[in-house]
Motif scaffolding. Structure first.
Motif, PDB file in Angstrom:
ATOM      1  N   PRO A   1      41.539  24.332  19.890  1.00  0.00           N
ATOM      2  CA  PRO A   1      41.302  25.669  19.338  1.00  0.00           C
ATOM      3  C   PRO A   1      39.815  26.058  19.305  1.00  0.00           C
ATOM      4  O   PRO A   1      39.494  27.237  19.181  1.00  0.00           O
ATOM      5  N   GLN A   2      38.917  25.080  19.427  1.00  0.00           N
ATOM      6  CA  GLN A   2      37.484  25.357  19.431  1.00  0.00           C
ATOM      7  C   GLN A   2      37.007  25.892  20.786  1.00  0.00           C
ATOM      8  O   GLN A   2      35.938  26.481  20.874  1.00  0.00           O
ATOM      9  N   ARG A   3      37.804  25.666  21.827  1.00  0.00           N
ATOM     10  CA  ARG A   3      37.413  26.066  23.176  1.00  0.00           C
ATOM     11  C   ARG A   3      37.721  27.545  23.399  1.00  0.00           C
ATOM     12  O   ARG A   3      38.764  28.036  22.991  1.00  0.00           O
ATOM     13  N   ASP A   4      36.807  28.258  24.044  1.00  0.00           N
ATOM     14  CA  ASP A   4      36.997  29.671  24.353  1.00  0.00           C
ATOM     15  C   ASP A   4      37.945  29.781  25.549  1.00  0.00           C
ATOM     16  O   ASP A   4      37.553  29.513  26.685  1.00  0.00           O
ATOM     17  N   GLN A   5      39.191  30.172  25.285  1.00  0.00           N
ATOM     18  CA  GLN A   5      40.201  30.205  26.336  1.00  0.00           C
ATOM     19  C   GLN A   5      39.893  31.272  27.394  1.00  0.00           C
ATOM     20  O   GLN A   5      40.187  31.079  28.569  1.00  0.00           O
ATOM     21  N   THR A   6      39.264  32.369  27.004  1.00  0.00           N
ATOM     22  CA  THR A   6      38.914  33.422  27.965  1.00  0.00           C
ATOM     23  C   THR A   6      37.979  32.874  29.038  1.00  0.00           C
ATOM     24  O   THR A   6      38.196  33.088  30.237  1.00  0.00           O
ATOM     25  N   LEU A   7      36.951  32.143  28.621  1.00  0.00           N
ATOM     26  CA  LEU A   7      36.019  31.542  29.588  1.00  0.00           C
ATOM     27  C   LEU A   7      36.700  30.462  30.417  1.00  0.00           C
ATOM     28  O   LEU A   7      36.441  30.342  31.620  1.00  0.00           O
ATOM     29  N   GLU A   8      37.563  29.688  29.780  1.00  0.00           N
ATOM     30  CA  GLU A   8      38.270  28.629  30.499  1.00  0.00           C
ATOM     31  C   GLU A   8      39.154  29.217  31.598  1.00  0.00           C
ATOM     32  O   GLU A   8      39.197  28.698  32.716  1.00  0.00           O
ATOM     33  N   ILE A   9      39.839  30.307  31.305  1.00  0.00           N
ATOM     34  CA  ILE A   9      40.698  30.964  32.301  1.00  0.00           C
ATOM     35  C   ILE A   9      39.860  31.428  33.483  1.00  0.00           C
ATOM     36  O   ILE A   9      40.217  31.185  34.642  1.00  0.00           O
ATOM     37  N   ILE A  10      38.741  32.060  33.212  1.00  0.00           N
ATOM     38  CA  ILE A  10      37.872  32.542  34.282  1.00  0.00           C
ATOM     39  C   ILE A  10      37.368  31.378  35.128  1.00  0.00           C
ATOM     40  O   ILE A  10      37.381  31.429  36.358  1.00  0.00           O
ATOM     41  N   GLU A  11      36.922  30.299  34.477  1.00  0.00           N
ATOM     42  CA  GLU A  11      36.427  29.129  35.209  1.00  0.00           C
ATOM     43  C   GLU A  11      37.515  28.541  36.108  1.00  0.00           C
ATOM     44  O   GLU A  11      37.259  28.221  37.268  1.00  0.00           O
ATOM     45  N   LYS A  12      38.719  28.410  35.576  1.00  0.00           N
ATOM     46  CA  LYS A  12      39.803  27.790  36.357  1.00  0.00           C
ATOM     47  C   LYS A  12      40.263  28.705  37.487  1.00  0.00           C
ATOM     48  O   LYS A  12      40.563  28.221  38.580  1.00  0.00           O
ATOM     49  N   LEU A  13      40.309  30.020  37.247  1.00  0.00           N
ATOM     50  CA  LEU A  13      40.665  30.948  38.321  1.00  0.00           C
ATOM     51  C   LEU A  13      39.603  30.942  39.411  1.00  0.00           C
ATOM     52  O   LEU A  13      39.915  30.922  40.607  1.00  0.00           O
ATOM     53  N   ARG A  14      38.335  30.937  39.008  1.00  0.00           N
ATOM     54  CA  ARG A  14      37.237  30.928  39.978  1.00  0.00           C
ATOM     55  C   ARG A  14      37.271  29.645  40.813  1.00  0.00           C
ATOM     56  O   ARG A  14      37.107  29.675  42.036  1.00  0.00           O
ATOM     57  N   SER A  15      37.499  28.524  40.167  1.00  0.00           N
ATOM     58  CA  SER A  15      37.570  27.251  40.882  1.00  0.00           C
ATOM     59  C   SER A  15      38.736  27.253  41.874  1.00  0.00           C
ATOM     60  O   SER A  15      38.582  26.880  43.031  1.00  0.00           O
ATOM     61  N   PHE A  16      39.903  27.706  41.425  1.00  0.00           N
ATOM     62  CA  PHE A  16      41.070  27.735  42.309  1.00  0.00           C
ATOM     63  C   PHE A  16      40.839  28.694  43.475  1.00  0.00           C
ATOM     64  O   PHE A  16      41.075  28.335  44.636  1.00  0.00           O
ATOM     65  N   SER A  17      40.392  29.922  43.173  1.00  0.00           N
ATOM     66  CA  SER A  17      40.254  30.914  44.246  1.00  0.00           C
ATOM     67  C   SER A  17      39.218  30.495  45.277  1.00  0.00           C
ATOM     68  O   SER A  17      39.424  30.689  46.473  1.00  0.00           O
ATOM     69  N   SER A  18      38.118  29.895  44.844  1.00  0.00           N
ATOM     70  CA  SER A  18      37.103  29.478  45.818  1.00  0.00           C
ATOM     71  C   SER A  18      37.621  28.336  46.692  1.00  0.00           C
ATOM     72  O   SER A  18      37.385  28.335  47.894  1.00  0.00           O
ATOM     73  N   GLN A  19      38.355  27.381  46.102  1.00  0.00           N
ATOM     74  CA  GLN A  19      38.924  26.282  46.892  1.00  0.00           C
ATOM     75  C   GLN A  19      40.004  26.807  47.831  1.00  0.00           C
ATOM     76  O   GLN A  19      40.059  26.419  48.996  1.00  0.00           O
ATOM     77  N   TYR A  20      40.857  27.689  47.321  1.00  0.00           N
ATOM     78  CA  TYR A  20      41.955  28.203  48.142  1.00  0.00           C
ATOM     79  C   TYR A  20      41.416  29.061  49.280  1.00  0.00           C
ATOM     80  O   TYR A  20      41.820  28.897  50.422  1.00  0.00           O
TER      81      TYR A  20
ATOM     82  N   ILE B   1      46.144  46.117  31.325  1.00  0.00           N
ATOM     83  CA  ILE B   1      46.013  46.217  32.783  1.00  0.00           C
ATOM     84  C   ILE B   1      44.553  46.030  33.184  1.00  0.00           C
ATOM     85  O   ILE B   1      44.243  45.300  34.128  1.00  0.00           O
ATOM     86  N   GLN B   2      43.651  46.659  32.447  1.00  0.00           N
ATOM     87  CA  GLN B   2      42.225  46.481  32.720  1.00  0.00           C
ATOM     88  C   GLN B   2      41.811  45.022  32.531  1.00  0.00           C
ATOM     89  O   GLN B   2      41.022  44.485  33.304  1.00  0.00           O
ATOM     90  N   LYS B   3      42.373  44.370  31.496  1.00  0.00           N
ATOM     91  CA  LYS B   3      42.054  42.958  31.251  1.00  0.00           C
ATOM     92  C   LYS B   3      42.516  42.094  32.416  1.00  0.00           C
ATOM     93  O   LYS B   3      41.774  41.215  32.880  1.00  0.00           O
ATOM     94  N   ALA B   4      43.731  42.340  32.926  1.00  0.00           N
ATOM     95  CA  ALA B   4      44.248  41.558  34.057  1.00  0.00           C
ATOM     96  C   ALA B   4      43.378  41.758  35.293  1.00  0.00           C
ATOM     97  O   ALA B   4      43.040  40.796  35.993  1.00  0.00           O
ATOM     98  N   LEU B   5      43.002  43.004  35.565  1.00  0.00           N
ATOM     99  CA  LEU B   5      42.146  43.283  36.720  1.00  0.00           C
ATOM    100  C   LEU B   5      40.775  42.626  36.574  1.00  0.00           C
ATOM    101  O   LEU B   5      40.219  42.100  37.536  1.00  0.00           O
ATOM    102  N   GLN B   6      40.236  42.640  35.357  1.00  0.00           N
ATOM    103  CA  GLN B   6      38.934  42.017  35.113  1.00  0.00           C
ATOM    104  C   GLN B   6      39.027  40.492  35.249  1.00  0.00           C
ATOM    105  O   GLN B   6      38.121  39.861  35.796  1.00  0.00           O
ATOM    106  N   GLN B   7      40.141  39.897  34.758  1.00  0.00           N
ATOM    107  CA  GLN B   7      40.317  38.448  34.912  1.00  0.00           C
ATOM    108  C   GLN B   7      40.360  38.078  36.388  1.00  0.00           C
ATOM    109  O   GLN B   7      39.792  37.070  36.796  1.00  0.00           O
ATOM    110  N   ALA B   8      41.043  38.892  37.188  1.00  0.00           N
ATOM    111  CA  ALA B   8      41.098  38.632  38.623  1.00  0.00           C
ATOM    112  C   ALA B   8      39.698  38.713  39.234  1.00  0.00           C
ATOM    113  O   ALA B   8      39.270  37.804  39.953  1.00  0.00           O
ATOM    114  N   LYS B   9      38.975  39.768  38.920  1.00  0.00           N
ATOM    115  CA  LYS B   9      37.624  39.952  39.475  1.00  0.00           C
ATOM    116  C   LYS B   9      36.707  38.805  39.052  1.00  0.00           C
ATOM    117  O   LYS B   9      36.004  38.226  39.881  1.00  0.00           O
ATOM    118  N   ASP B  10      36.725  38.487  37.755  1.00  0.00           N
ATOM    119  CA  ASP B  10      35.902  37.383  37.263  1.00  0.00           C
ATOM    120  C   ASP B  10      36.343  36.049  37.849  1.00  0.00           C
ATOM    121  O   ASP B  10      35.540  35.131  37.990  1.00  0.00           O
TER     122      ASP B  10
END
Length: 172
Positions: free
Chosen positions: A39-58, A139-148
């Motif tokens: 619960p101490q971890r910022d899940q918003t940042l974690e999601i962005i980091e994991k999406l960025r890592s996956f998308s760059s590898q893929y 919807i804006q949040k989903a689009l921003q998560q994708a972009k980030d």
């Protein structure tokens, strides 16, 4: 043609790769990326980091980077859906009438809401439609998560309808 579907849940990110050829669609790969339960971890940042890592590898392994369509989902809790019958089957007419048809039935301000519809069945005198509405914010949040996360979302869909959008020939 390949496409990817992304579902961001509370405990993991699920990603499915589908490929269409002719009249068939095959799910060719599925990934689940767990999210921290700390619960101490910022899940918003974690999601962005994991999406960025996956998308760059893929995307490093894909030759047509810019043409690869991605679908991202909006949480079902941010969606209101209703089954409606219309006296016509034209999709554009349906989309124009949705704000008025659903005004009394949705818990959102219609002026701050995006509407969409899927024709379920057509008749000689009309159609049955699954109508969905969502406020701009999710919807804006989903689009921003994708972009980030390092990719462009071509389709934003309700969780429950995301698979149908992947399998539709929406690009036509």
């Amino acid at each position: 043609m390949k496409c990817l579907g992304v579902d961001i849940g509370s405990s993991s990110i699920k990603i499915a790769e589908a490929e269409s050829s002719g009249r068939s669609v095959v799910v060719t790969n599925v990934w689940e990326i767990p999210l921290s339960t700390d619960p101490q971890r910022d899940q918003t940042l974690e999601i962005i980091e994991k999406l960025r890592s996956f998308s760059s590898q893929y995307l490093a392994g894909v030759s047509r980077r810019s043409s690869l369509p991605w679908t991202i989902s909006v949480p079902q809790k941010s969606i209101s859906s209703r089954l409606r019958r219309f006296p016509f089957a034209d999709r554009m007419k349906i989309l124009k009438s949705l704000p008025f048809e659903l005004e009394e039935d949705i818990p959102f301000d219609p002026s701050e809401t995006i509407f969409d519809a899927r024709v379920i069945e057509t008749f000689s005198n009309g159609s049955d439609v699954l109508a969905v509405a969502s406020p701009h914010g999710p919807i804006q949040k989903a689009l921003q998560q994708a972009k980030d996360g390092g990719f462009e979302a071509h389709v934003v869909a309700a969780e429950g309808l995301a698979l149908a959008n992947i399998l539709d020939r929406w690009w036509e």
